[in-house]
Design a protein around this motif. Sequence first.
Motif, PDB file in Angstrom:
ATOM      1  N   LEU A  66       0.816  -1.212   0.000  1.00 33.71           N
ATOM      2  CA  LEU A  66       0.000   0.000   0.000  1.00 33.71           C
ATOM      3  C   LEU A  66       0.847   1.258   0.000  1.00 33.71           C
ATOM      4  O   LEU A  66       0.460   2.279  -0.578  1.00 33.71           O
ATOM      5  CB  LEU A  66      -0.971  -0.013   1.189  1.00 33.71           C
ATOM      6  N   TYR A  97      -8.016  -5.031  -4.853  1.00 32.76           N
ATOM      7  CA  TYR A  97      -7.701  -5.315  -3.450  1.00 32.76           C
ATOM      8  C   TYR A  97      -8.409  -4.290  -2.543  1.00 32.76           C
ATOM      9  O   TYR A  97      -8.379  -3.082  -2.828  1.00 32.76           O
ATOM     10  CB  TYR A  97      -6.176  -5.237  -3.291  1.00 32.76           C
ATOM     11  N   GLU A 116      -5.917  -4.341 -11.996  1.00 34.99           N
ATOM     12  CA  GLU A 116      -5.493  -5.506 -11.228  1.00 34.99           C
ATOM     13  C   GLU A 116      -6.006  -6.717 -11.998  1.00 34.99           C
ATOM     14  O   GLU A 116      -7.178  -6.787 -12.349  1.00 34.99           O
ATOM     15  CB  GLU A 116      -6.101  -5.455  -9.822  1.00 34.99           C
ATOM     16  N   ASP A 166      -1.369  -3.972 -10.913  1.00 36.42           N
ATOM     17  CA  ASP A 166      -1.069  -4.690  -9.676  1.00 36.42           C
ATOM     18  C   ASP A 166      -0.940  -6.165 -10.063  1.00 36.42           C
ATOM     19  O   ASP A 166      -1.933  -6.824 -10.378  1.00 36.42           O
ATOM     20  CB  ASP A 166      -2.197  -4.471  -8.657  1.00 36.42           C
ATOM     21  N   THR A 182       0.344  -8.640  -8.214  1.00 34.72           N
ATOM     22  CA  THR A 182       0.599  -9.435  -7.009  1.00 34.72           C
ATOM     23  C   THR A 182       0.158 -10.893  -7.150  1.00 34.72           C
ATOM     24  O   THR A 182       0.875 -11.807  -6.741  1.00 34.72           O
ATOM     25  CB  THR A 182      -0.127  -8.790  -5.807  1.00 34.72           C
ATOM     26  N   ILE A 201       6.200  -7.750   5.392  1.00 36.53           N
ATOM     27  CA  ILE A 201       5.276  -6.857   4.692  1.00 36.53           C
ATOM     28  C   ILE A 201       6.144  -5.978   3.795  1.00 36.53           C
ATOM     29  O   ILE A 201       7.109  -5.368   4.280  1.00 36.53           O
ATOM     30  CB  ILE A 201       4.487  -5.962   5.682  1.00 36.53           C
TER      31      ILE A 201
HETATM   32  C1  LIG Z   1      -1.955  -7.543  -0.131  1.00 33.16           C
HETATM   33  C2  LIG Z   1      -2.202  -6.841  -1.391  1.00 33.16           C
HETATM   34  C3  LIG Z   1      -1.908  -5.477  -1.543  1.00 33.16           C
HETATM   35  C4  LIG Z   1      -1.407  -4.623  -0.396  1.00 33.16           C
HETATM   36  O1  LIG Z   1      -0.148  -4.987   0.023  1.00 33.16           O
HETATM   37  P1  LIG Z   1       0.398  -4.879   1.536  1.00 33.16           P
HETATM   38  O2  LIG Z   1       1.760  -5.412   1.424  1.00 33.16           O
HETATM   39  O3  LIG Z   1      -0.517  -5.660   2.412  1.00 33.16           O
HETATM   40  O4  LIG Z   1       0.365  -3.406   1.874  1.00 33.16           O
HETATM   41  C5  LIG Z   1      -2.129  -4.900  -2.778  1.00 33.16           C
HETATM   42  N1  LIG Z   1      -2.631  -5.613  -3.809  1.00 33.16           N
HETATM   43  C6  LIG Z   1      -2.929  -6.920  -3.695  1.00 33.16           C
HETATM   44  C7  LIG Z   1      -3.471  -7.653  -4.874  1.00 33.16           C
HETATM   45  C8  LIG Z   1      -2.726  -7.576  -2.494  1.00 33.16           C
HETATM   46  O5  LIG Z   1      -3.053  -8.883  -2.387  1.00 33.16           O
END
Ligand SMILES: *Cc1c(COP(=O)(O)O)cnc(C)c1O
Length: 377
Positions: free
Chosen positions: A75, A98, A141, A170, A172, A204
């Motif tokens: 974040l 998210y 995302e 994003d 992730t 984190i």
């Molecule tokens: C967890 C997450 C975030 C935020 O990340 P943090 O490290 O918790 O601050 C952002 N985008 C996605 C898709 C996430 O799963």
Amino acid sequence: MGFSTDAIHAGQHPDLVTGAVITPIYQTSTYAQEELGKNKGYEYGRTHNLTRQSLETNIAALEKGKYGIAFSSGLAATHALMSLVKAGDHIIVTNNVYGGTFRLFELIMKDYGLEYSWVDTTDLNNIKKAIKKNTKLVYLESPTNPMLNLTDLEGASKICKENNLLSIVDNTFMSPYFQNPLTLGCDIVLHSTTKYINGHSDVIGGIIVTSNDKVHERIRYVQNAVGAVPSPFDCWLIIRSTKTLAVRMERHDHNAVKFAEYLVESEIAAKVYYPGLPNHPQHELAKKQMRGFGGMISADFGNVDKAKKLLKNVKVFTLGESLGGVESLISHPASMTHASVPKEEREKMGLTDSLVRFSVGIEDIEDLIEDVNSALR
Ligand SMILES: *Cc1c(COP(=O)(O)O)cnc(C)c1O
């Protein structure tokens, strides 16, 4: 170089003094200067840290970008990206992002004069329709959480280029191992390194990767000026983790494919959401823009009691928030990650009270399947 070679070597150099193979943790706040105005390129820990630089170079290589800029959380990285725009600017955002991203934009950044449109980006026409005179960024995302909807990243990046907008993804859920948005034409990639990249549920962190010099210059400035930098130790833990990212992702994917097939074939769940299943509405797009389907699966168990029974009785899966770690996690989006979304909005996107989300870990798949079986018996 191939992904695994980069994962192990990019940004990693034996220590100049001792030859230590592993990049040391430079746990220091400041650096000795040789004389006035002369230093080794390191002045203060917020600005420069070699362990952090090593991490940034490493992940930039994995995302096929020129620059990595690391932050203390995902974040914090998202927040830094908001400094690319000013009050009065407009940003288009995937409507199913998210929850923390939603909170940051809607409940905090809006008060600073930024305007957001929440758009179903699975249909590229919706992006086109949402563009206004003051639009500057498109924040995507893909896949989304927890419905695993995809956005055509190449198509979206084309629309952004035609309209002079910066595209942010994003990434992730896929990790750089399965998807590289920069190679699909997008400008900026963001990761919560907390998830697959670190993968051991003990850090984190966040990172931004880009090849755009201007974006890099601005975000690098903000990293130092705002100061949400990760600790040297956290950077070191993440570097240790990226070395095994390829093998972990292969196993997450292998297990998740088997687990999704089991959920479908056993008819234990009423509906299964996973981009790797042929009946996923965007299965073809998944095969085109991703190199695997990842470890995240959602399943609707048809009634709340059945979902609750499962959540309560699993023993190998751990009930908890977060995802992407080596251990399997199970969660209930309606009451956990997405409780702040109004019930009607949730139901509209299929996020019912009987929906369960699985982060499939790298344990033995037979044990994960048996865990669900016995939990429901
Ligand atoms: C967890 C997450 C975030 C935020 O990340 P943090 O490290 O918790 O601050 C952002 N985008 C996605 C898709 C996430 O799963």
